[in-house]
Design a protein around this motif. Structure first.
Motif, short mmCIF file in Angstrom:
data_model
loop_
_atom_site.label_atom_id
_atom_site.label_comp_id
_atom_site.label_asym_id
_atom_site.label_seq_id
_atom_site.Cartn_x
_atom_site.Cartn_y
_atom_site.Cartn_z
N UNK A 25 33.95 -21.22 21.52
CA UNK A 25 35.32 -21.73 21.57
C UNK A 25 36.35 -20.61 21.50
N UNK A 26 36.02 -19.56 20.78
CA UNK A 26 36.96 -18.46 20.59
C UNK A 26 37.21 -17.68 21.87
N UNK A 27 36.31 -17.79 22.84
CA UNK A 27 36.45 -16.99 24.06
C UNK A 27 36.79 -17.83 25.28
N UNK A 28 37.03 -19.13 25.10
CA UNK A 28 37.33 -19.99 26.24
C UNK A 28 38.71 -19.67 26.82
N UNK A 29 38.78 -19.66 28.14
CA UNK A 29 40.05 -19.42 28.82
C UNK A 29 40.82 -20.73 28.95
N UNK A 30 42.08 -20.63 29.39
CA UNK A 30 42.88 -21.84 29.61
C UNK A 30 42.19 -22.75 30.61
N UNK A 31 41.65 -22.16 31.68
CA UNK A 31 40.95 -22.96 32.70
C UNK A 31 39.75 -23.69 32.08
N UNK A 32 39.02 -23.01 31.19
CA UNK A 32 37.88 -23.64 30.51
C UNK A 32 38.33 -24.84 29.70
N UNK A 33 39.42 -24.67 28.93
CA UNK A 33 39.92 -25.76 28.09
C UNK A 33 40.41 -26.93 28.94
N UNK A 34 41.13 -26.65 30.01
CA UNK A 34 41.64 -27.73 30.86
C UNK A 34 40.47 -28.48 31.51
N UNK A 35 39.43 -27.77 31.91
CA UNK A 35 38.26 -28.42 32.50
C UNK A 35 37.54 -29.28 31.46
N UNK A 36 37.49 -28.82 30.22
CA UNK A 36 36.81 -29.57 29.16
C UNK A 36 37.50 -30.91 28.89
N UNK A 37 38.81 -30.97 29.06
CA UNK A 37 39.55 -32.20 28.77
C UNK A 37 39.80 -33.06 30.01
N UNK A 38 39.44 -32.54 31.19
CA UNK A 38 39.69 -33.28 32.43
C UNK A 38 38.94 -34.62 32.42
N UNK A 39 39.63 -35.67 32.83
CA UNK A 39 39.01 -36.98 32.91
C UNK A 39 39.01 -37.77 31.61
N UNK A 40 39.44 -37.15 30.53
CA UNK A 40 39.50 -37.86 29.25
C UNK A 40 40.87 -38.49 29.08
N UNK A 41 40.93 -39.61 28.41
CA UNK A 41 42.19 -40.33 28.22
C UNK A 41 42.91 -39.82 26.98
N UNK A 42 43.30 -38.55 27.04
CA UNK A 42 44.03 -37.93 25.93
C UNK A 42 45.12 -37.03 26.52
N UNK A 43 46.15 -36.80 25.75
CA UNK A 43 47.26 -35.98 26.21
C UNK A 43 47.02 -34.53 25.80
N UNK A 44 46.72 -33.69 26.77
CA UNK A 44 46.49 -32.27 26.53
C UNK A 44 47.24 -31.49 27.60
N UNK A 45 48.08 -30.58 27.16
CA UNK A 45 48.84 -29.73 28.08
C UNK A 45 48.79 -28.30 27.56
N UNK A 46 48.77 -27.33 28.45
CA UNK A 46 48.77 -25.94 28.00
C UNK A 46 50.13 -25.53 27.44
N UNK A 47 50.12 -24.56 26.55
CA UNK A 47 51.36 -23.95 26.07
C UNK A 47 51.59 -22.75 27.00
N UNK A 48 52.69 -22.79 27.74
CA UNK A 48 52.96 -21.77 28.74
C UNK A 48 53.98 -20.75 28.24
N UNK A 49 53.86 -19.55 28.77
CA UNK A 49 54.90 -18.56 28.52
C UNK A 49 56.12 -18.97 29.33
#
Length: 124
Positions: A25-49
């Motif tokens: 988990x400590x080394x997952x990229x933003x793309x990894x995290x977004x893929x992990x939550x894709x298709x789930x019925x939860x609100x997840x958005x990246x924190x952007x610069x």
């Protein structure tokens, strides 16, 4: 003691969240995290610069929420626009602000830091 961390002053402990997450988990990229939550019925958005948030975005473009503002020496910077769209009194974007650190000396003095400490925290 005040320390300089990645260009910022801090008197507080800076938390490295990657140390709180075990294993992969400590080394997952933003793309990894977004893929992990894709298709789930939860609100997840990246924190952007700010730069990432101001990149081409259909909603921001439609609402005219990004403007280019003049800086010194003829350069320009993209920044958020005024969210209020008033037809008779539109906002003016005459100046994009001052460079990073413009008021640092004055602020540190106002906080009561001595010259030696100010010199230490401003050293690259």
């Amino acid at each position: 003691m005040i320390k300089k961390t990645q260009g910022a002053l801090t008197g507080l402990k800076v938390l490295d969240f990657s140390t709180l997450l075990p294993g992969p988990y400590a080394t997952m990229t933003l793309a990894d995290w977004m893929a992990a939550f894709e298709g789930l019925d939860i609100c997840v958005e990246p924190v952007l610069s700010m730069a990432e948030a101001l990149e081409e975005n259909a909603q921001l473009a439609h609402r005219k929420m990004v403007v280019e503002v003049p800086l010194e020496k003829g350069t320009r910077i993209r920044q958020p626009a005024n969210p209020l769209k008033l037809s008779k009194t539109p906002p003016r974007y005459d100046h994009g602000g001052y460079p990073t650190g413009h008021d640092t000396q004055e602020i540190l003095e106002a906080l009561g830091l001595d010259d030696e400490t100010i010199e230490e925290v401003q050293r690259p």
